[in-house]
Design a protein around this motif. Structure first.
Motif: not given
Length: 548
Positions: A18, A195-196, A199-200
């Motif tokens: 990030d 946070q990846s 939000r995937s």
């Protein structure tokens, strides 16, 4: 005595993925802290200013700072949360009197600190969060319901009742509790989108955004229905909002639901400023009732979206395992085929040659006829065993699949299967040279799919005639279509759908189609045969998963 766990005071910063490229982690960490401070200041000051503009200064139903501060504490630890608190305190001091600012500040701390501690204790994978139903339930219960439920009566009894002496205790308690829960349900997931892994899910389609607009439009209508009339309609209100929330959860994925809830709450609070107020604006029974319905709708839609996320993730794991199984299966078939061809096949062929030589010598020596007859029988059996073994090796993996034309290999299989089963299996090649452009992995899976479909048609469908056609896919020149049609007994395809499972052979065919980045369609009716249609790309994308 240490009351809070060490990981609550973690100084962890955004993951390396990030961070901006080429930026030192320590310098980037300080920038994030300043960003948290500035963002908290703007959000807090903006919230107070918005309440003043709408004429409702103590509107606890719309208070983003506490929910966003909880998200920062969960993601980035105590140090980042301290900077968030500093920015929020500065914003409160700029917009409110010191006493009111202190009250808001203490209220936020009493929600965020125990909420963060409870969530981290209940979620073992902290600080990696996923938008599944388990985590969202933990967030709602441990981060919102419990802290706000414990603190609301204390705050109202010792602080707020002096400012609002005319407000009933239960009404004030519900207002403060609903405001804290709404902030956690709406604004904490917004922060967790940083946070990846959270939000995937992303968006699903523009249709989901239209549903979100429909939800907001329904909110405006229900605002008039609940707040603009003397008589409320609770059943209609709850039904419309929950149904819309469920539709958004089904079509919008988790990210779409989070943003739709944010827009819904914003529009709902803005719309309330247009309605006449009762005795005490912030704490009217209609307003509390309306926000209770909103909280229910937003929570239900978020949990439904989390359930869909869990289902999709489990389905991906299942497909991955199935793909790995097929990969291992093909690898073992190659190995066994090579071992049989190079080992047992050669031994049987050698034994047959020695028996033939011995038989010729016995004939010259004029041994008794029964002995020669036995030797001839042994030679025939060895020859038959060798043919059967070669047929088995060809079934495991045709030797010419990567050497000869794909259409010729399929035609040869259809001819052999027709002789073996005593059925008419006709192959037509309408694709010309397009089939020869298929990669070897696609050839293997497509050939296996034909094998399974023909076997099902004859063994299960009792078909007397099977037609196998290889042709360009209609409307898609860069795709091929393999169609297997039979005149067998057929079957009811909806029976498998009702049981939510497919026959093992059909499931394997569907998995092979998926691994080829293609599609499979089965059409059948009892007494009318079956048609299996597989469509595959001639040049699959490099990012797709193809088992080899």
């Amino acid at each position: 005595m240490r009351l809070l766990p060490r990981r609550l005071f973690s100084t962890s910063l955004p993951a390396a993925g990030d961070l901006p490229p080429g930026v030192d982690e320590a310098r980037s960490g300080r920038r994030w802290w300043w960003a948290f401070c500035a963002g908290s200041f703007l959000m807090t000051a903006g919230s107070v200013w918005g309440q003043r503009e709408t004429g409702v200064l103590h509107n606890f139903f719309f208070w983003p700072p506490s929910g966003m501060a909880l998200g920062v504490a969960l993601l980035h630890g105590w140090r980042a949360y301290a900077w968030t608190l500093a920015g929020g305190a500065l914003g409160l001091l700029c917009m409110l009197a010191p006493g009111q600012a202190a009250f808001y500040f203490i209220s936020d701390v009493m929600i965020v600190v125990p909420g963060c501690w409870l969530v981290r204790q209940s979620w073992p994978q902290s600080p990696r969060y996923v938008p599944g139903v388990r985590f969202l339930s933990i967030l709602f219960l441990m981060g919102g319901v419990i802290p706000c439920g414990v603190m609301a009566p204390l705050v109202w009894h010792f602080v707020m009742r002096h400012s609002f002496p005319l407000v009933d205790f239960h009404l004030g308690f519900l207002s403060w509790w609903l405001g804290g829960c709404i902030s956690v349900v709406v604004f904490t997931p917004v922060m967790l989108l940083l946070q990846s892994s959270f939000r995937s899910e992303g968006f699903r389609s523009w249709r989901s955004m239209l549903l979100a607009l429909a939800q907001i439009g329904a909110c405006l209508y229900l605002s008039v229905l609940v707040l603009g009339r003397d008589e409320a309609h609770p059943i209609l209100t709850m039904t419309v909002l929950i149904v819309l929330g469920g539709l958004i959860a089904a079509w919008g994925k988790t990210t779409g639901v989070i943003l739709a809830n944010l827009a819904l709450l914003t529009v709902a609070v803005a719309a309330q400023s247009q309605f006449p107020e009762l005795e005490t604006a912030s704490f009217s029974a209609a307003r509390v009732y309306f926000h209770a319905i909103l909280l229910e709708s937003m929570t239900v839609s978020l949990l439904i979206a989390g359930g869909f996320y869990d289902y999709r993730r489990a389905d991906q794991v299942l497909h991955g395992l199935a793909g790995h199984m097929l990969t291992v299966q093909e690898s073992e078939r190659r190995r066994i085929s090579a071992d049989l061809h190079d080992g047992a096949s050669q031994l049987i062929a050698g034994a047959g040659m020695r028996v033939a030589a011995a038989l010729a010598a016995l004939r010259v020596a004029k041994v008794p006829a029964p002995v020669i007859s036995d030797m001839e029988s042994a030679a025939r059996e060895l020859s038959g065993a060798l043919k059967e073994l070669r047929r088995t090796v060809a079934g495991l993996r045709p030797e010419m699949l990567d050497r000869a034309k794909f259409a010729d290999v399929v035609a040869d299989f259809c001819a052999q299967a027709g002789r073996r089963f005593g059925a008419s299996i006709i192959f037509r090649n309408e694709a010309r040279a397009c089939g020869e452009q298929l990669p070897i992995e696609i050839r293997e899976h497509l050939f296996r799919l034909v094998q399974e479909a023909v076997s099902n048609a004859i063994q299960h469908g009792r078909a007397e005639q099977v037609r196998v056609t290889l042709a360009p896919a209609p409307g898609r020149p860069d795709w091929l279509e393999m169609r297997i049609a039979d005149n067998g007994r057929g079957f009811d395809t909806t029976a498998h759908e009702r049981m939510d499972r497919l026959h093992l052979g059909l499931r394997t065919m569907a998995e092979r189609a998926r691994l080829m980045q293609g599609t499979l369609r089965i059409d059948s009716q009892p007494g009318h045969g079956a048609v299996a249609t597989a469509r595959v790309p001639i040049h699959p994308s490099s990012g797709g998963q193809i088992a080899s």
